[in-house]
Design an enzyme around this catalytic site. Sequence first.
Site, PDB file in Angstrom:
ATOM      1  N   GLU A 295       0.749  -1.488  -0.155  1.00  0.00           N
ATOM      2  CA  GLU A 295       0.169   0.368   0.243  1.00  0.00           C
ATOM      3  C   GLU A 295       0.638   0.923   0.162  1.00  0.00           C
ATOM      4  O   GLU A 295       1.829   1.177   0.796  1.00  0.00           O
ATOM      5  CB  GLU A 295      -0.777   0.324   0.886  1.00  0.00           C
ATOM      6  CG  GLU A 295      -2.553   0.421   0.963  1.00  0.00           C
ATOM      7  CD  GLU A 295      -2.701  -1.001  -0.048  1.00  0.00           C
ATOM      8  OE1 GLU A 295      -2.841  -0.245  -1.291  1.00  0.00           O
ATOM      9  OE2 GLU A 295      -3.079  -1.506   0.638  1.00  0.00           O
TER      10      GLU A 295
ATOM     11  N   TYR B 150      -3.251  12.680   1.457  1.00  0.00           N
ATOM     12  CA  TYR B 150      -2.807  11.819   0.053  1.00  0.00           C
ATOM     13  C   TYR B 150      -1.730  11.613  -0.487  1.00  0.00           C
ATOM     14  O   TYR B 150      -0.628  11.679  -0.283  1.00  0.00           O
ATOM     15  CB  TYR B 150      -4.158  10.779  -0.971  1.00  0.00           C
ATOM     16  CG  TYR B 150      -3.546   9.283  -1.471  1.00  0.00           C
ATOM     17  CD1 TYR B 150      -3.508   8.383  -1.728  1.00  0.00           C
ATOM     18  CD2 TYR B 150      -2.291   9.862  -3.237  1.00  0.00           C
ATOM     19  CE1 TYR B 150      -2.741   7.298  -2.309  1.00  0.00           C
ATOM     20  CE2 TYR B 150      -2.047   9.547  -4.077  1.00  0.00           C
ATOM     21  CZ  TYR B 150      -2.035   8.218  -3.400  1.00  0.00           C
ATOM     22  OH  TYR B 150      -1.073   6.534  -4.382  1.00  0.00           O
TER      23      TYR B 150
ATOM     24  N   GLU C  48      -5.968  10.784 -14.484  1.00  0.00           N
ATOM     25  CA  GLU C  48      -6.552  11.263 -12.938  1.00  0.00           C
ATOM     26  C   GLU C  48      -5.677  12.175 -11.803  1.00  0.00           C
ATOM     27  O   GLU C  48      -5.688  12.820 -11.470  1.00  0.00           O
ATOM     28  CB  GLU C  48      -6.542   9.852 -12.785  1.00  0.00           C
ATOM     29  CG  GLU C  48      -7.030   9.792 -11.066  1.00  0.00           C
ATOM     30  CD  GLU C  48      -7.509   8.607 -10.575  1.00  0.00           C
ATOM     31  OE1 GLU C  48      -7.194   7.540 -11.279  1.00  0.00           O
ATOM     32  OE2 GLU C  48      -6.921   8.507  -9.063  1.00  0.00           O
TER      33      GLU C  48
ATOM     34  N   GLY D 222     -17.052   5.045  -3.340  1.00  0.00           N
ATOM     35  CA  GLY D 222     -16.176   5.289  -1.782  1.00  0.00           C
ATOM     36  C   GLY D 222     -16.346   4.586  -1.061  1.00  0.00           C
ATOM     37  O   GLY D 222     -15.783   4.573  -0.277  1.00  0.00           O
ATOM     38  N   ALA D 223     -15.620   3.346  -1.004  1.00  0.00           N
ATOM     39  CA  ALA D 223     -15.458   1.962  -0.805  1.00  0.00           C
ATOM     40  C   ALA D 223     -13.876   1.832  -0.828  1.00  0.00           C
ATOM     41  O   ALA D 223     -13.713   1.026   0.026  1.00  0.00           O
ATOM     42  CB  ALA D 223     -16.576   1.048  -1.030  1.00  0.00           C
ATOM     43  N   GLY D 224     -12.993   3.021  -1.350  1.00  0.00           N
ATOM     44  CA  GLY D 224     -11.061   3.009  -1.328  1.00  0.00           C
ATOM     45  C   GLY D 224     -11.485   0.865  -1.896  1.00  0.00           C
ATOM     46  O   GLY D 224     -10.605   0.699  -2.659  1.00  0.00           O
TER      47      GLY D 224
ATOM     48  N   ASP E 287      -4.483   0.866  -9.421  1.00  0.00           N
ATOM     49  CA  ASP E 287      -5.811   0.784  -9.472  1.00  0.00           C
ATOM     50  C   ASP E 287      -5.538   0.554 -11.222  1.00  0.00           C
ATOM     51  O   ASP E 287      -6.672   0.093 -11.572  1.00  0.00           O
ATOM     52  CB  ASP E 287      -6.449   1.703  -9.521  1.00  0.00           C
ATOM     53  CG  ASP E 287      -6.387   1.747  -7.711  1.00  0.00           C
ATOM     54  OD1 ASP E 287      -5.222   1.536  -6.560  1.00  0.00           O
ATOM     55  OD2 ASP E 287      -6.626   2.809  -7.504  1.00  0.00           O
TER      56      ASP E 287
ATOM     57  N   SER F 278     -25.155   9.219 -16.638  1.00  0.00           N
ATOM     58  CA  SER F 278     -24.193   7.720 -15.829  1.00  0.00           C
ATOM     59  C   SER F 278     -25.445   8.259 -14.785  1.00  0.00           C
ATOM     60  O   SER F 278     -26.803   8.976 -13.958  1.00  0.00           O
ATOM     61  CB  SER F 278     -23.541   8.714 -14.214  1.00  0.00           C
ATOM     62  OG  SER F 278     -23.232   7.381 -13.646  1.00  0.00           O
TER      63      SER F 278
HETATM   64  C1  GLA Z   1      -5.278   4.598  -3.987  1.00  0.00           C
HETATM   65  C2  GLA Z   1      -4.867   5.138  -5.133  1.00  0.00           C
HETATM   66  C3  GLA Z   1      -3.295   3.985  -5.163  1.00  0.00           C
HETATM   67  C4  GLA Z   1      -2.342   3.453  -4.654  1.00  0.00           C
HETATM   68  C5  GLA Z   1      -3.060   3.130  -3.297  1.00  0.00           C
HETATM   69  C6  GLA Z   1      -2.437   3.206  -2.307  1.00  0.00           C
HETATM   70  O1  GLA Z   1      -6.036   3.113  -4.329  1.00  0.00           O
HETATM   71  O2  GLA Z   1      -5.556   5.602  -6.427  1.00  0.00           O
HETATM   72  O3  GLA Z   1      -2.209   4.667  -6.087  1.00  0.00           O
HETATM   73  O4  GLA Z   1      -1.473   4.490  -3.875  1.00  0.00           O
HETATM   74  O5  GLA Z   1      -4.102   4.533  -2.301  1.00  0.00           O
HETATM   75  O6  GLA Z   1      -1.797   2.098  -2.195  1.00  0.00           O
END
Ligand code: GLA
Length: 388
Positions: free
Chosen positions: A34, A229, A165, A122-124, A177, A68
């Site tokens: 991570e 972040y 992005e 929004g759930a990551g 991602d 959407s």
């Molecule tokens: C988010 C970002 C990714 C990565 C993760 C943490 O999902 O979009 O690029 O940095 O956080 O691992």
Amino acid sequence: MTGPDTAARLFRDTFGEEPDGVWSAPGRVNLIGEHTDYNGGLCMPIALPHRTYAALRRRDDRHLRIVSAQGDGVVELDLDDVGPGSPQGWAAYVAGVPWSLERAGHPVGGFDVAVEGRVPLGAGLSSSAALECAVAAALSDVFDLVLLDSPAGRVDLAAVCVEAENTVAKAPTGGMDQSASLLAQQGHALLLDCRDFSTEQVPFDLAAHDLALLVVDTRAVHELVDGQYAERRDSCEQAARELGVETLRDVDVADLDAALERLSSDLLRRRARHIVTEIARVEQAREALRADDFARLGELFLASHDSMRDDFEISVDELDTAVTSATSAGALGARMTGGGFGGSAIALVRRESADEVRATVEKSFADKGFRAPECFVVSAAGPAGRDL
Ligand code: GLA
């Protein structure tokens, strides 16, 4: 109705024509590694069965019309009006993609698109990357860019989405991602080396070992575009500068203590220690998976979570509660996944105990007065592609 059919129907209802086709791309969960991606490090995501669908039709001008099922109304703009910070909101994740393709030298033009998002928002779980990658897959096909047909083309397409992005949506994310969404294979975890974006498919079939991966969406607030972040990214870059290396990937875990002594603050020492040890844990997780050693994988999950909670400081009470309660109910290991500050945790569980772990997590959340979490079991699904 299926995702592709829903997107196609929304397209017809909105624009009064048939789309050229429907494409989709998955969200992801990261197994381990991570905040390593923007440090040139290693991570190991899987693609989720949850996907975002884009029904799209090419236009002969440079106009964009975007609708959407999860938004309200049609967003209309010209491709020439897309740029850094414009448009704002979710449409940036659509309009940024053709902008970024053009910057990378790929000839594209206007289009109409209808989006059906089935990755929880929004759930990551990277609903934004799924949206970008579904649009990117569609544009590659309708403008004959042939980027979907080879791994190298998909790597290029991922880089295009990251640029969209970072620059148009202004989220300084690192690339994991989009790579997961375009490159992960069904039944496999994607070992991604973010130094050169090379990949290795690592077999990940938990059902064959009577195991399961439980996702706990804490539904705690989580916003990547906010300062946290970016602050973590800046700290890592500062630590690398102080050590005279290009990225923290260049610090060997065996030399970590000596490197940490050379850093100017305790904060930078903790940030750097997370990154360097986390990259080492990804390598150990690959070895554990190769050896079918899931007890070891669970230990690595827990060590990763501790490092994120104590050194990188990106966990929140809900995530810590998900991890401790899952483990107390017999999970082999658990950790928060994704950017942090909310979002989801994952737990590696024996298949027959998944319901019990889930009930224990839900009860712990209720006891603490947290919003009820969403818990679901996932397996490693396939990458972006054409559906209809
Ligand atoms: C988010 C970002 C990714 C990565 C993760 C943490 O999902 O979009 O690029 O940095 O956080 O691992």
